[in-house]
Design an enzyme around this catalytic site. Structure first.
Site, PDB file in Angstrom:
ATOM      1  N   TYR A 119       0.827  -1.222   0.000  1.00  0.00           N
ATOM      2  CA  TYR A 119       0.000   0.000   0.000  1.00  0.00           C
ATOM      3  C   TYR A 119       0.855   1.263   0.000  1.00  0.00           C
ATOM      4  O   TYR A 119       0.394   2.326  -0.407  1.00  0.00           O
ATOM      5  CB  TYR A 119      -0.937   0.034   1.220  1.00  0.00           C
ATOM      6  CG  TYR A 119      -2.057  -0.978   1.177  1.00  0.00           C
ATOM      7  CD1 TYR A 119      -2.217  -1.838   0.093  1.00  0.00           C
ATOM      8  CD2 TYR A 119      -2.952  -1.083   2.225  1.00  0.00           C
ATOM      9  CE1 TYR A 119      -3.237  -2.772   0.067  1.00  0.00           C
ATOM     10  CE2 TYR A 119      -3.985  -2.013   2.202  1.00  0.00           C
ATOM     11  CZ  TYR A 119      -4.111  -2.860   1.124  1.00  0.00           C
ATOM     12  OH  TYR A 119      -5.115  -3.796   1.096  1.00  0.00           O
TER      13      TYR A 119
ATOM     14  N   LYS B 283       2.951 -15.464   2.306  1.00  0.00           N
ATOM     15  CA  LYS B 283       2.836 -16.235   1.063  1.00  0.00           C
ATOM     16  C   LYS B 283       4.263 -16.590   0.647  1.00  0.00           C
ATOM     17  O   LYS B 283       4.721 -16.256  -0.454  1.00  0.00           O
ATOM     18  CB  LYS B 283       2.093 -15.368   0.019  1.00  0.00           C
ATOM     19  CG  LYS B 283       1.675 -16.078  -1.241  1.00  0.00           C
ATOM     20  CD  LYS B 283       0.526 -17.046  -1.052  1.00  0.00           C
ATOM     21  CE  LYS B 283       0.259 -17.780  -2.367  1.00  0.00           C
ATOM     22  NZ  LYS B 283      -0.621 -18.942  -2.186  1.00  0.00           N
TER      23      LYS B 283
ATOM     24  N   ASP C 128      -3.638 -18.003   1.922  1.00  0.00           N
ATOM     25  CA  ASP C 128      -4.823 -18.647   1.336  1.00  0.00           C
ATOM     26  C   ASP C 128      -5.399 -19.681   2.301  1.00  0.00           C
ATOM     27  O   ASP C 128      -6.610 -19.778   2.499  1.00  0.00           O
ATOM     28  CB  ASP C 128      -4.506 -19.262  -0.045  1.00  0.00           C
ATOM     29  CG  ASP C 128      -3.140 -19.922  -0.110  1.00  0.00           C
ATOM     30  OD1 ASP C 128      -2.389 -19.871   0.889  1.00  0.00           O
ATOM     31  OD2 ASP C 128      -2.798 -20.501  -1.157  1.00  0.00           O
TER      32      ASP C 128
ATOM     33  N   ASP D  47      -5.396  -6.499   5.871  1.00  0.00           N
ATOM     34  CA  ASP D  47      -6.588  -5.739   5.486  1.00  0.00           C
ATOM     35  C   ASP D  47      -7.725  -6.713   5.161  1.00  0.00           C
ATOM     36  O   ASP D  47      -8.847  -6.592   5.658  1.00  0.00           O
ATOM     37  CB  ASP D  47      -6.232  -4.889   4.247  1.00  0.00           C
ATOM     38  CG  ASP D  47      -7.315  -3.885   3.910  1.00  0.00           C
ATOM     39  OD1 ASP D  47      -8.292  -3.775   4.663  1.00  0.00           O
ATOM     40  OD2 ASP D  47      -7.185  -3.216   2.863  1.00  0.00           O
TER      41      ASP D  47
ATOM     42  N   ASP E 249     -11.104  -8.059   7.842  1.00  0.00           N
ATOM     43  CA  ASP E 249     -12.521  -7.909   7.504  1.00  0.00           C
ATOM     44  C   ASP E 249     -13.234  -9.267   7.485  1.00  0.00           C
ATOM     45  O   ASP E 249     -14.376  -9.386   7.929  1.00  0.00           O
ATOM     46  CB  ASP E 249     -12.700  -7.193   6.158  1.00  0.00           C
ATOM     47  CG  ASP E 249     -12.725  -5.676   6.349  1.00  0.00           C
ATOM     48  OD1 ASP E 249     -12.511  -5.222   7.494  1.00  0.00           O
ATOM     49  OD2 ASP E 249     -12.957  -4.939   5.375  1.00  0.00           O
TER      50      ASP E 249
END
Ligand code: NAD
Length: 355
Positions: free
Chosen positions: A141, A191, A223, A247, A251
């Site tokens: 980001y 990852k 994942d 992020d 959620d």
């Protein structure tokens, strides 16, 4: 000396829910003989209306010298046409940057009395009590980016993911410290089978883990973590992850709890930290006195735990919330036949009565 708490109600339901949380903080401060003083400051649309900017210097300066910051929410349709740089939500980014808030803590704890609200089966969410520790100021980001360029005859865009060892060490230490206060298990999510940044992340976290022999470290690919949160969420204690994965996972995890009005969060900085519910300013119910104050009350509990180091006070608030829920009190967002309906003030009083 009194500890200074800066309170930023913000917009919409912000004033109602921060009033509730402060009332609870005052009760718990009285019970544990803590000396707190409260300084109210503007941010968001309210600040824009008064001063022409969403984050006045005066607010930021007060926050810099605060022992903890309680934040309501900002934003609303009223400011939809304000120029982008001055929109209410810019106050949040300004505070993150101005205070160096490098980590976001999102607890997801599902009280037994609330399992029915989860989209997952009650037997899956029973006992869920986890915290996501997300790096907040680095990673993709904030990396270099290109909106559009020509490459081999085609238009492309790119975003650069990068993490330095000190950035990973800092967030990892916070995760291990958090785990020490809890069940002592950190699951680091990356990852590493594909990304170089993840391999550096994994290596660095393993190094930091040696400083915390009492905490168990597990590694999981992102994942698989997304799947595990849906099939066996109760297995997690502390989830440590970078900005992008955090992020998304925070959620996903928040939904497991079933109600946006119940979820607290903390944004941790080097000097001071900010505590706020995960929801927004809820303009559709603002001013009606029916907002659920529990997310903000539980954010205040986090303020006691992480900024004031008053674990007993934090636990007292959390237990009082559980008790009030067990007594059947629910605000309109969670109420159904057979439960006791509470407006914001009644819910707040029910919690205060249980402290
Ligand atoms: P929202 O979280 O404000 O509301 C979504 C829905 O949840 C609404 O129906 C609302 O009534 C309900 N809700 C939220 N909190 C509640 C509570 N405590 N009790 C009962 N019901 C509650 O999200 P939105 O509608 O997408 O955004 C409204 C405004 O808030 C926008 O301007 C947005 O930019 C802003 N926002 C601010 C923050 C923040 O300040 N950190 C976060 C998210 C959104």
């Amino acid at each position: 000396m009194a500890k200074k708490i800066v309170v930023i109600p913000g917009d919409g339901i912000g004033e109602e829910i921060t009033n509730s949380a402060v009332a609870v903080m005052k009760r718990v401060a009285e019970r544990f003989s803590l000396d707190l003083e409260y300084e109210y400051k503007d941010a968001g649309g309210t600040a824009y209306d008064k001063f022409g900017v969403p984050l006045p210097e005066d607010t930021l300066n007060a926050c810099k010298s605060a022992d903890g910051i309680l934040f309501g929410a900002v934003g609303g349709d009223k400011w939809d046409n304000v120029e982008p740089a001055l929109r209410p939500e810019k106050a949040i980014l300004g505070l993150r940057k101005g205070l160096g808030l490098y980590a976001n803590l999102r607890p997801v704890k599902v009280a037994d009395s609330l399992t029915e609200y989860s989209p997952l089966k009650p037997e899956l969410v029973k006992g869920v009590d986890l915290v996501i520790v997300r790096e907040l100021v680095g990673g993709i980001y904030f990396g270099e980016k290109c909106e559009s360029e020509q490459h081999n005859g085609a238009e492309r865009a790119w975003d650069l993911e990068n993490y330095s060892v000190p950035e990973v060490q800092r967030i990892a230490r916070l995760a291990f410290e958090t785990a020490k206060l809890r069940r002592g298990v950190v699951t680091s999510v990356d990852k590493a089978n594909v990304l170089a940044t993840s391999r550096l992340w994994r290596r660095t976290v393993a190094q930091v883990a040696k400083e915390y022999p009492e905490v168990e470290l597990k590694n999981l690919y992102v994942d698989n973590t997304a799947m595990q949160l849906a099939v066996r969420p109760a297995q997690f204690d502390v989830i440590l992850t970078g900005n992008l994965f955090g992020d998304i996972l925070s959620d996903e995890a928040a939904v497991i709890g079933g109600s946006i009005g119940m979820m607290p969060s903390a944004s941790i900085g080097e000097l001071t930290s900010l505590y706020e519910p995960i929801h927004g300013s809820a303009p559709d119910i603002a001013g009606k006195g029916i907002a659920n104050p529990v997310g903000t009350i539980l954010s205040a509990a986090m303020l006691f735990r992480y900024s004031l180091k008053e674990e007993q006070a934090a636990v007292a608030i959390e237990q009082a919330v559980d008790k009030a829920l067990n007594q059947g009190w629910r605000t309109a967002d969670l109420w159904h036949e057979g439960l006791k309906k509470a407006d914001t003030d009644t819910m707040t009083q029910a919690v205060i009565d249980c402290i």
